[in-house]
Design a protein around this motif. Structure first.
Motif, PDB file in Angstrom:
ATOM      1  N   ALA A 120       0.841  -1.196   0.000  1.00 31.64           N
ATOM      2  CA  ALA A 120       0.000   0.000   0.000  1.00 31.64           C
ATOM      3  C   ALA A 120       0.881   1.252   0.000  1.00 31.64           C
ATOM      4  N   GLY A 121       0.453   2.273  -0.719  1.00 29.75           N
ATOM      5  CA  GLY A 121       1.158   3.548  -0.714  1.00 29.75           C
ATOM      6  C   GLY A 121       1.221   4.114   0.694  1.00 29.75           C
ATOM      7  N   ASP A 122       2.312   4.765   1.015  1.00 33.26           N
ATOM      8  CA  ASP A 122       2.562   5.373   2.320  1.00 33.26           C
ATOM      9  C   ASP A 122       2.803   4.362   3.438  1.00 33.26           C
ATOM     10  N   SER A 123       2.969   3.084   3.113  1.00 36.07           N
ATOM     11  CA  SER A 123       3.347   2.106   4.141  1.00 36.07           C
ATOM     12  C   SER A 123       4.713   2.482   4.695  1.00 36.07           C
ATOM     13  N   VAL A 124       4.889   2.327   5.998  1.00 38.78           N
ATOM     14  CA  VAL A 124       6.144   2.666   6.660  1.00 38.78           C
ATOM     15  C   VAL A 124       7.226   1.671   6.264  1.00 38.78           C
ATOM     16  N   VAL A 125       8.416   2.193   5.952  1.00 35.75           N
ATOM     17  CA  VAL A 125       9.577   1.364   5.635  1.00 35.75           C
ATOM     18  C   VAL A 125      10.578   1.524   6.766  1.00 35.75           C
ATOM     19  N   ASP A 126      10.918   0.422   7.409  1.00 34.32           N
ATOM     20  CA  ASP A 126      11.808   0.459   8.568  1.00 34.32           C
ATOM     21  C   ASP A 126      13.235   0.151   8.135  1.00 34.32           C
ATOM     22  N   ILE A 127      14.070   1.182   8.143  1.00 31.64           N
ATOM     23  CA  ILE A 127      15.475   1.038   7.770  1.00 31.64           C
ATOM     24  C   ILE A 127      16.345   0.958   9.020  1.00 31.64           C
ATOM     25  N   ARG A 128      15.988   1.691  10.067  1.00 29.20           N
ATOM     26  CA  ARG A 128      16.799   1.703  11.296  1.00 29.20           C
ATOM     27  C   ARG A 128      16.735   0.368  12.020  1.00 29.20           C
ATOM     28  N   GLU A 129      15.540  -0.170  12.196  1.00 30.68           N
ATOM     29  CA  GLU A 129      15.360  -1.446  12.891  1.00 30.68           C
ATOM     30  C   GLU A 129      14.430  -2.333  12.066  1.00 30.68           C
ATOM     31  N   PRO A 130      14.948  -2.923  10.980  1.00 30.61           N
ATOM     32  CA  PRO A 130      14.083  -3.773  10.170  1.00 30.61           C
ATOM     33  C   PRO A 130      13.563  -4.947  10.995  1.00 30.61           C
ATOM     34  N   LYS A 131      12.364  -5.369  10.663  1.00 35.82           N
ATOM     35  CA  LYS A 131      11.718  -6.422  11.449  1.00 35.82           C
ATOM     36  C   LYS A 131      11.297  -7.571  10.547  1.00 35.82           C
ATOM     37  N   VAL A 132      11.442  -8.775  11.081  1.00 38.91           N
ATOM     38  CA  VAL A 132      10.982  -9.970  10.396  1.00 38.91           C
ATOM     39  C   VAL A 132       9.721 -10.448  11.110  1.00 38.91           C
ATOM     40  N   GLU A 133       8.711 -10.822  10.325  1.00 35.52           N
ATOM     41  CA  GLU A 133       7.466 -11.331  10.893  1.00 35.52           C
ATOM     42  C   GLU A 133       7.178 -12.705  10.308  1.00 35.52           C
ATOM     43  N   GLY A 134       6.831 -13.625  11.173  1.00 34.92           N
ATOM     44  CA  GLY A 134       6.489 -14.970  10.721  1.00 34.92           C
ATOM     45  C   GLY A 134       6.117 -15.835  11.905  1.00 34.92           C
ATOM     46  N   TYR A 135       5.945 -17.105  11.607  1.00 36.63           N
ATOM     47  CA  TYR A 135       5.597 -18.052  12.667  1.00 36.63           C
ATOM     48  C   TYR A 135       6.871 -18.536  13.351  1.00 36.63           C
ATOM     49  N   PRO A 136       6.848 -18.642  14.696  1.00 35.19           N
ATOM     50  CA  PRO A 136       8.032 -19.152  15.389  1.00 35.19           C
ATOM     51  C   PRO A 136       8.214 -20.640  15.081  1.00 35.19           C
ATOM     52  N   ARG A 137       9.462 -21.020  14.839  1.00 30.83           N
ATOM     53  CA  ARG A 137       9.794 -22.410  14.539  1.00 30.83           C
ATOM     54  C   ARG A 137      11.010 -22.837  15.352  1.00 30.83           C
ATOM     55  N   ASP A 138      11.119 -24.118  15.571  1.00 26.51           N
ATOM     56  CA  ASP A 138      12.286 -24.698  16.255  1.00 26.51           C
ATOM     57  C   ASP A 138      12.627 -23.947  17.535  1.00 26.51           C
ATOM     58  N   VAL A 139      11.618 -23.648  18.330  1.00 21.22           N
ATOM     59  CA  VAL A 139      11.843 -22.966  19.611  1.00 21.22           C
ATOM     60  C   VAL A 139      12.506 -23.960  20.556  1.00 21.22           C
ATOM     61  N   SER A 140      13.592 -23.526  21.217  1.00 18.88           N
ATOM     62  CA  SER A 140      14.327 -24.420  22.110  1.00 18.88           C
ATOM     63  C   SER A 140      13.451 -24.850  23.284  1.00 18.88           C
ATOM     64  N   ASP A 141      13.740 -26.047  23.793  1.00 20.97           N
ATOM     65  CA  ASP A 141      13.057 -26.510  25.002  1.00 20.97           C
ATOM     66  C   ASP A 141      13.393 -25.556  26.135  1.00 20.97           C
ATOM     67  N   ARG A 142      12.460 -25.346  27.034  1.00 22.72           N
ATOM     68  CA  ARG A 142      12.700 -24.431  28.161  1.00 22.72           C
ATOM     69  C   ARG A 142      13.254 -25.222  29.342  1.00 22.72           C
ATOM     70  N   GLU A 143      14.487 -25.623  29.211  1.00 25.46           N
ATOM     71  CA  GLU A 143      15.158 -26.386  30.252  1.00 25.46           C
ATOM     72  C   GLU A 143      15.798 -25.409  31.235  1.00 25.46           C
ATOM     73  N   VAL A 144      15.424 -25.510  32.505  1.00 26.50           N
ATOM     74  CA  VAL A 144      15.945 -24.605  33.532  1.00 26.50           C
ATOM     75  C   VAL A 144      17.162 -25.269  34.181  1.00 26.50           C
ATOM     76  N   TYR A 145      18.311 -24.569  34.136  1.00 28.81           N
ATOM     77  CA  TYR A 145      19.546 -25.086  34.715  1.00 28.81           C
ATOM     78  C   TYR A 145      19.610 -24.740  36.204  1.00 28.81           C
ATOM     79  N   ASP A 146      20.578 -25.359  36.907  1.00 25.29           N
ATOM     80  CA  ASP A 146      20.699 -25.131  38.345  1.00 25.29           C
ATOM     81  C   ASP A 146      21.064 -23.688  38.697  1.00 25.29           C
ATOM     82  N   ASN A 147      21.571 -22.921  37.723  1.00 27.42           N
ATOM     83  CA  ASN A 147      21.888 -21.509  37.975  1.00 27.42           C
ATOM     84  C   ASN A 147      20.703 -20.598  37.633  1.00 27.42           C
ATOM     85  N   HIS A 148      19.527 -21.184  37.416  1.00 25.88           N
ATOM     86  CA  HIS A 148      18.269 -20.488  37.117  1.00 25.88           C
ATOM     87  C   HIS A 148      18.260 -19.860  35.726  1.00 25.88           C
TER      88      HIS A 148
END
Length: 194
Positions: free
Chosen positions: A154-182
């Motif tokens: 769309a015309g006038d859509s914002v273009v992010d040059i300073r902090e470009p962003k990626v949007e999508g579905y999260p994949r291969d998220v690491s297991d949330r294993e809590v170590y003894d050091n928290h």
């Protein structure tokens, strides 16, 4: 509605292009022909190493189902300066050049630099400049891209040059294993939707 992840530089970041090109190989020898097609997209891998358990709670949106997440893409050592207020100049663009307006006169986009379009304020699309380009005195800029535009933004859509962003579905998220050091190991991928 997309979920925005915390803005924090990762310990390690990598990306790859998922190409939509079509390669034609002649049956009886000769040169291959690579046809560019709309739809090439990026996949980013973010690795934060170990983070404190309480900090890991800020990343809970990685567990979202059916919605996308948005993360800032880091370009270490690249001083993006003051690009102005870049916007898409005219809707319905096609091809491999993104036409912008509202860019600070004389501003330079470097070859290989990432930028993203927040199309109509709804969805982020990631692109990468295929050559260095400088903004004209009137604030316009034609940015050549490595890929074809995936959407007639769309015309006038914002273009992010300073902090470009990626949007999508999260994949291969690491297991949330809590170590003894928290601490908790935190890594994931974001692949653009297409």
């Amino acid at each position: 509605m997309a979920k925005y992840l915390p803005v924090k530089p990762p310990a390690k970041q990598s990306w790859r292009l998922i190409s939509a090109t079509n390669i034609l190989s002649p049956a009886f020898g000769g040169d291959d022909l690579e046809l560019r097609r709309k739809g090439s997209k990026y996949e980013f891998t973010f690795d934060y190493g170990e983070v404190d358990y309480l900090e890991s709670l800020d990343w809970s949106d990685l567990d979202v189902e059916g919605e996308t997440v948005v993360a800032v893409v880091w370009q270490p050592g690249l001083d993006t300066g003051e690009p102005g207020s870049p916007r898409v100049s005219g809707g319905g663009q096609i091809g491999s050049v993104l036409k912008l307006k509202g860019v600070s006169p004389g501003y330079q986009v470097r070859k290989g630099q990432f930028l993203s379009v927040h199309d109509g304020g709804v969805r982020h699309f990631m692109y990468r400049a295929s050559a260095a380009v400088v903004a004209a005195p009137d604030g316009t800029m034609n940015v050549p891209l490595y890929t074809l535009l995936r959407h007639p933004h769309a015309g006038d859509s914002v273009v992010d040059i300073r902090e470009p962003k990626v949007e999508g579905y999260p994949r291969d998220v690491s297991d949330r294993e809590v170590y003894d050091n928290h601490n908790v190991k935190l890594s994931f991928k974001i692949r653009e939707r297409g």
